[in-house]
Design a protein around this motif. Structure first.
Motif, PDB file in Angstrom:
ATOM      1  N   GLN A  27      -4.097   3.540  -1.225  1.00 48.90           N
ATOM      2  CA  GLN A  27      -4.086   3.127   0.184  1.00 48.90           C
ATOM      3  C   GLN A  27      -5.115   3.862   1.041  1.00 48.90           C
ATOM      4  O   GLN A  27      -5.024   3.871   2.257  1.00 48.90           O
ATOM      5  N   GLU A  28      -6.100   4.494   0.424  1.00 49.86           N
ATOM      6  CA  GLU A  28      -7.154   5.186   1.160  1.00 49.86           C
ATOM      7  C   GLU A  28      -8.163   4.166   1.682  1.00 49.86           C
ATOM      8  O   GLU A  28      -8.531   3.225   0.989  1.00 49.86           O
ATOM      9  N   THR A  29      -8.604   4.339   2.929  1.00 50.36           N
ATOM     10  CA  THR A  29      -9.605   3.470   3.531  1.00 50.36           C
ATOM     11  C   THR A  29     -10.968   4.116   3.348  1.00 50.36           C
ATOM     12  O   THR A  29     -11.170   5.261   3.746  1.00 50.36           O
ATOM     13  N   GLN A  41     -11.818   2.601  -7.982  1.00 42.55           N
ATOM     14  CA  GLN A  41     -10.700   1.858  -8.570  1.00 42.55           C
ATOM     15  C   GLN A  41     -10.395   2.348  -9.981  1.00 42.55           C
ATOM     16  O   GLN A  41      -9.238   2.497 -10.348  1.00 42.55           O
ATOM     17  N   GLY A  42     -11.434   2.576 -10.762  1.00 42.86           N
ATOM     18  CA  GLY A  42     -11.240   3.059 -12.128  1.00 42.86           C
ATOM     19  C   GLY A  42     -10.518   4.390 -12.158  1.00 42.86           C
ATOM     20  O   GLY A  42      -9.573   4.587 -12.927  1.00 42.86           O
ATOM     21  N   VAL A  43     -10.930   5.309 -11.298  1.00 43.95           N
ATOM     22  CA  VAL A  43     -10.291   6.627 -11.241  1.00 43.95           C
ATOM     23  C   VAL A  43      -8.847   6.490 -10.766  1.00 43.95           C
ATOM     24  O   VAL A  43      -7.929   7.085 -11.333  1.00 43.95           O
ATOM     25  N   CYS A  44      -8.646   5.705  -9.718  1.00 45.91           N
ATOM     26  CA  CYS A  44      -7.297   5.527  -9.170  1.00 45.91           C
ATOM     27  C   CYS A  44      -6.353   4.891 -10.206  1.00 45.91           C
ATOM     28  O   CYS A  44      -5.192   5.272 -10.302  1.00 45.91           O
ATOM     29  N   GLN A  50      -1.409   7.593 -15.446  1.00 44.78           N
ATOM     30  CA  GLN A  50      -0.911   8.897 -15.885  1.00 44.78           C
ATOM     31  C   GLN A  50       0.403   9.239 -15.192  1.00 44.78           C
ATOM     32  O   GLN A  50       1.326   9.740 -15.830  1.00 44.78           O
ATOM     33  N   LYS A  51       0.498   8.954 -13.893  1.00 37.40           N
ATOM     34  CA  LYS A  51       1.738   9.220 -13.162  1.00 37.40           C
ATOM     35  C   LYS A  51       2.893   8.399 -13.724  1.00 37.40           C
ATOM     36  O   LYS A  51       4.004   8.893 -13.883  1.00 37.40           O
ATOM     37  N   LYS A  52       2.618   7.118 -14.026  1.00 42.28           N
ATOM     38  CA  LYS A  52       3.660   6.263 -14.593  1.00 42.28           C
ATOM     39  C   LYS A  52       4.128   6.789 -15.943  1.00 42.28           C
ATOM     40  O   LYS A  52       5.322   6.805 -16.239  1.00 42.28           O
ATOM     41  N   GLU A  53       3.180   7.230 -16.772  1.00 40.20           N
ATOM     42  CA  GLU A  53       3.532   7.773 -18.085  1.00 40.20           C
ATOM     43  C   GLU A  53       4.359   9.038 -17.941  1.00 40.20           C
ATOM     44  O   GLU A  53       5.329   9.237 -18.667  1.00 40.20           O
ATOM     45  N   GLU A  54       4.005   9.902 -16.978  1.00 44.43           N
ATOM     46  CA  GLU A  54       4.766  11.121 -16.744  1.00 44.43           C
ATOM     47  C   GLU A  54       6.181  10.789 -16.289  1.00 44.43           C
ATOM     48  O   GLU A  54       7.146  11.390 -16.753  1.00 44.43           O
ATOM     49  N   GLN A  55       6.310   9.812 -15.376  1.00 43.16           N
ATOM     50  CA  GLN A  55       7.630   9.411 -14.902  1.00 43.16           C
ATOM     51  C   GLN A  55       8.463   8.823 -16.030  1.00 43.16           C
ATOM     52  O   GLN A  55       9.658   9.090 -16.132  1.00 43.16           O
TER      53      GLN A  55
END
Length: 102
Positions: A27-29, A41-44, A50-55
């Protein structure tokens, strides 16, 4: 080699191709050109993945921990066998005590 004036012209064109864009992931402008947008986009997307995998791992670990602590409990009030933790047994008994008082 590219001359200084050609590099300046390319930089100027690049500046005109910039647009304001809101990343759908963080959501960064940002004011970006197409290459910068794709790079961001690629980095995000990687960070989000990674966050989803950690969760998922955290949830999986929590589930394993809960499953290990489950045991069968026969509730005479409900006349049912429940798969619950020790804490759940206490809560269940408290529930019946409160509902019997009402």
């Amino acid at each position: 080699l590219v001359g200084a004036s050609e590099a300046e012209a390319a930089s100027s064109v690049n500046q005109h191709l910039r647009h304001v864009w809101v990343c759908p992931h963080c959501q960064e402008t940002l004011a970006v050109n197409m290459a910068e947008q794709l790079a961001h986009q690629g980095v995000c997307e990687l960070v989000l993945q990674q966050k989803k995998e950690e969760q998922t791992l955290e949830i999986s670990d929590a589930s394993k921990h809960s499953v290990k602590n489950l045991r069968e409990y026969f509730c005479p009030e409900c006349d049912k066998v429940l798969q619950v933790t020790s804490m759940d047994i206490l809560r269940h008994k408290q529930y019946h005590k409160r509902s019997n008082k009402s």
